[in-house]
Design an enzyme around this catalytic site. Structure first.
Site, PDB file in Angstrom:
ATOM      1  CG  HIS A 542      -1.926  -1.078   1.265  1.00 15.12           C
ATOM      2  ND1 HIS A 542      -2.536  -1.490   2.435  1.00 15.12           N
ATOM      3  CD2 HIS A 542      -2.448  -1.858   0.279  1.00 15.12           C
ATOM      4  CE1 HIS A 542      -3.380  -2.480   2.175  1.00 15.12           C
ATOM      5  NE2 HIS A 542      -3.350  -2.720   0.867  1.00 15.12           N
ATOM      6  CG  HIS A 587      -7.015  -3.475   2.831  1.00 11.31           C
ATOM      7  ND1 HIS A 587      -6.289  -4.559   2.396  1.00 11.31           N
ATOM      8  CD2 HIS A 587      -7.303  -3.710   4.147  1.00 11.31           C
ATOM      9  CE1 HIS A 587      -6.145  -5.421   3.389  1.00 11.31           C
ATOM     10  NE2 HIS A 587      -6.753  -4.926   4.469  1.00 11.31           N
TER      11      HIS A 587
END
Length: 611
Positions: A542, A587
């Site tokens: 990420h 996320h």
């Protein structure tokens, strides 16, 4: 299904208002939204192929199989001192749809405070209230039945979801065995189920949504949701397997730098394409800053070492890189449980699972890891420890960014700084499975890291200046510096809670033993996870921030303004995860789509067109 058929020469002969570099998660959003207006012509250049029929991309239960393949750029970090010198793989999508075609399809949002922090830095219009309409615009939420809600804890509040967006979001039909014990286990550890985790607080345990089509139970990516339905538009032109090498930035009559177009390679030949209005970078947190640097925008010392002529001085290009850090504890679990590992090891099981999926869109091939929990540091650290961490990261000499980030440690602030996820399978690349045994993995991810790294082009070699074919220098600085030491302390302490989850019933009822790292003693509170965290931390894939919004500090702290325009270059924007000034507790997939939607609306507003 439609595939792009234009030649490279034909692409260059078109007159484009906008050129989009990167047909990934955000890039195809921008392309679709701009070309809703017939008088706007958009060209998209994507380095990877257009792939719509590969099961390792489409089938949810085969998540992870595409990593390390030709669909992956297969980046790698520099040796990390904070990880005892290890290099970490950094997987990024090299296919139409970008990382939305490779990720694990998790769909959730951060907290109100995560986005309000962006606005506090001076980025007007980027707080929770302003972003929520764009989160909803991207999504069509498939509501679960009352029975599904009761069985799987899939509660929701419809006002926070979209009902007419391109991305289909849905709960899985069924879940792995450990999932059914997740909520009760967390409840026993004072972590309640969050019945409305899309409303601005994702604290607690919940069953997350996935970006999966509810009818076919196949992956929903930007390629299938934003490109395919619009691929017949005459004003949307896509060229795949075309790698942009440089942004053409020239001086105009007012002695200002202006982005005029790009140079790209296709099938070994070099081409040039022009943009009448803007070039829009959507190449991601690794390659957007890389492309700026090879085009002459960046830190003078980095460009000088690379042999690239400087056009616009901005030392922030490639800096402020932030990533979610992850550890993976592996457990041997009940052998009656079947997961992805078992299908990979047994062709007969795999064939049966494939048949079930093909005939009823169910079974292991349709399952995804969806049992999540976000907890605050106050649940794993004492008040005195938290106060000490706050003191260490927020001083009068700290940057505004660090002072805003440090507020997560303020008394009374409750944010989900640590994520926990348990699912079937051995998810650790550091532990070798034994035949005949079934494994489950407890993942733990730090959400708001103080560690800041960088991504840059490398110095000039004997072959000449670096190009976009040259691997970038990715240095996340995991656990580096004063802030990194704070991250390390949180991770090592929070790891004890991960062990405690897995030793708590009813989840513990399906767990035989912990195999990685081996159990040190009977009580998790007494264990020392220092070496485990140092030796086995990995990326949660990420990365954000490498072309961050500058906010109040402008070009002294960022790469783009709050309308995503690159400082010092007219006609050039960045619209992807790299513009995020601070990391979020989630996320990042859904947020990148929202960035694409908001960026598109800004471009249309600046053109004088309604969104």
């Amino acid at each position: 299904m439609a595939n792009p058929s234009i030649s490279a020469l034909g692409f260059c002969q078109r007159k484009f208002d906008y050129l989009i570099v990167g047909g990934g998660t955000a890039g195809l959003v921008v392309a679709a939204r701009l070309t809703e207006h017939p008088d706007i012509t958009v060209g998209v250049l994507e380095a990877g192929p257009a792939v719509f029929d590969d099961p390792i991309i489409n089938v949810p239960g085969r998540f992870g199989e595409s990593l390390g393949t030709g669909y992956d750029w297969q980046f790698e970090t520099t040796p990390q001192p904070g990880l005892n010198g290890r290099r970490i793989p950094w997987n990024r999508g090299r296919v139409l749809g970008g990382t939305s075609a490779l990720n694990f399809m998790t769909w959730n949002r951060g907290n109100r405070q995560d986005f309000d922090a962006w606005e506090e830095l001076g980025n007007k219009g980027w707080g929770w209230d302003s972003l929520l309409p764009f989160f909803k615009k991207t999504e069509t939420f498939d509501e679960p039945s009352a029975e599904h809600q009761s069985l799987h804890h899939t509660q929701f509040e419809s006002e926070y979801h979209g009902s007419n967006g391109p991305i289909r979001t849905v709960h899985s039909k069924e879940y792995s065995v450990p999932h059914q014990y997740w909520h009760e286990t967390l409840e026993r550890l004072s972590t309640k189920t969050n019945t409305s985790h899309f409303s601005g607080s994702n604290l607690g345990a919940f069953t997350t949504l996935t970006s999966v089509d509810p009818n076919t139970r196949t992956r929903c990516s930007s390629a299938t949701a934003y490109y395919l339905p619009n691929s017949a538009r005459k004003n949307l032109v896509l060229l795949t397997e075309a790698t942009v090498q440089e942004i053409n930035i020239e001086k105009d009559g007012r002695d200002e730098w202006v982005a005029k177009g790009v140079k790209f390679t296709h099938a070994g030949e070099v081409y040039a394409a022009n943009a009448g209005c803007e070039v829009i970078l959507c190449a991601g947190s690794v390659q957007s800053p890389q492309l700026l640097e090879v085009s002459g925008v960046g830190n003078p010392s980095v460009l000088a070492a690379a042999g690239i002529p400087l056009k616009v001085c901005n030392p922030n290009v490639g800096e402020n890189l932030q990533d979610h850090m992850m550890t993976a504890m592996v457990f041997e679990i009940d052998r009656s449980i079947i997961g992805p590992d078992e299908l990979r090891a047994d062709p007969t099981l795999a064939a049966a699972a494939d048949l079930t999926y093909e005939t009823s869109q169910s079974g292991v091939r349709a399952m995804l890891p969806c049992a999540l929990s976000y907890i605050p540091v106050s649940q794993v650290l004492s008040s005195a420890s938290i106060a000490e961490l706050a003191r260490r990261v927020s001083t009068p000499r700290s940057s505004l960014r660090d002072r805003v980030l440090a507020k997560q440690f303020a008394p009374g602030v409750v944010r989900g700084q640590v994520e926990y996820l348990f699912d079937v399978g051995n998810w650790s690349s550091y532990f070798k499975s034994e035949p005949g045994k079934v494994y489950g993995t407890m993942l733990m991810m730090l959400q708001l890291p103080f560690s800041q790294g960088s991504v840059h082009i490398p110095p000039r070699s004997a072959a000449g200046p670096p190009t976009m074919q040259t691997k970038p220098v990715i240095d996340p600085q995991y656990y580096g510096g004063d802030g990194g030491r704070v991250d390390f302390e949180v991770m090592t302490t929070a790891q004890k809670f991960a062990a405690k989850i897995c030793s708590t019933a009813p989840l513990s009822n399906v767990i035989r033993s912990r195999v990685f790292p081996p159990q040190q003693g009977p009580a998790a509170d007494d264990e020392d996870f220092t070496d485990f965290v140092r030796n086995y931390t990995a990326s949660d894939w990420h990365p954000v921030g490498s072309c961050g919004m500058g906010g109040l500090a402008g070009i002294t702290a960022g790469v783009v303004d709050d309308r995503l325009r690159v400082y010092g270059v007219r006609g050039l924007r960045v619209v992807d995860a790299s513009i995020m000034p601070l990391q979020i507790c989630a996320h990042i997939q859904a947020t990148i789509y929202a960035i694409g939607e908001k960026g598109s609306a800004m471009i249309l507003e600046d053109r004088g067109v309604g969104g």
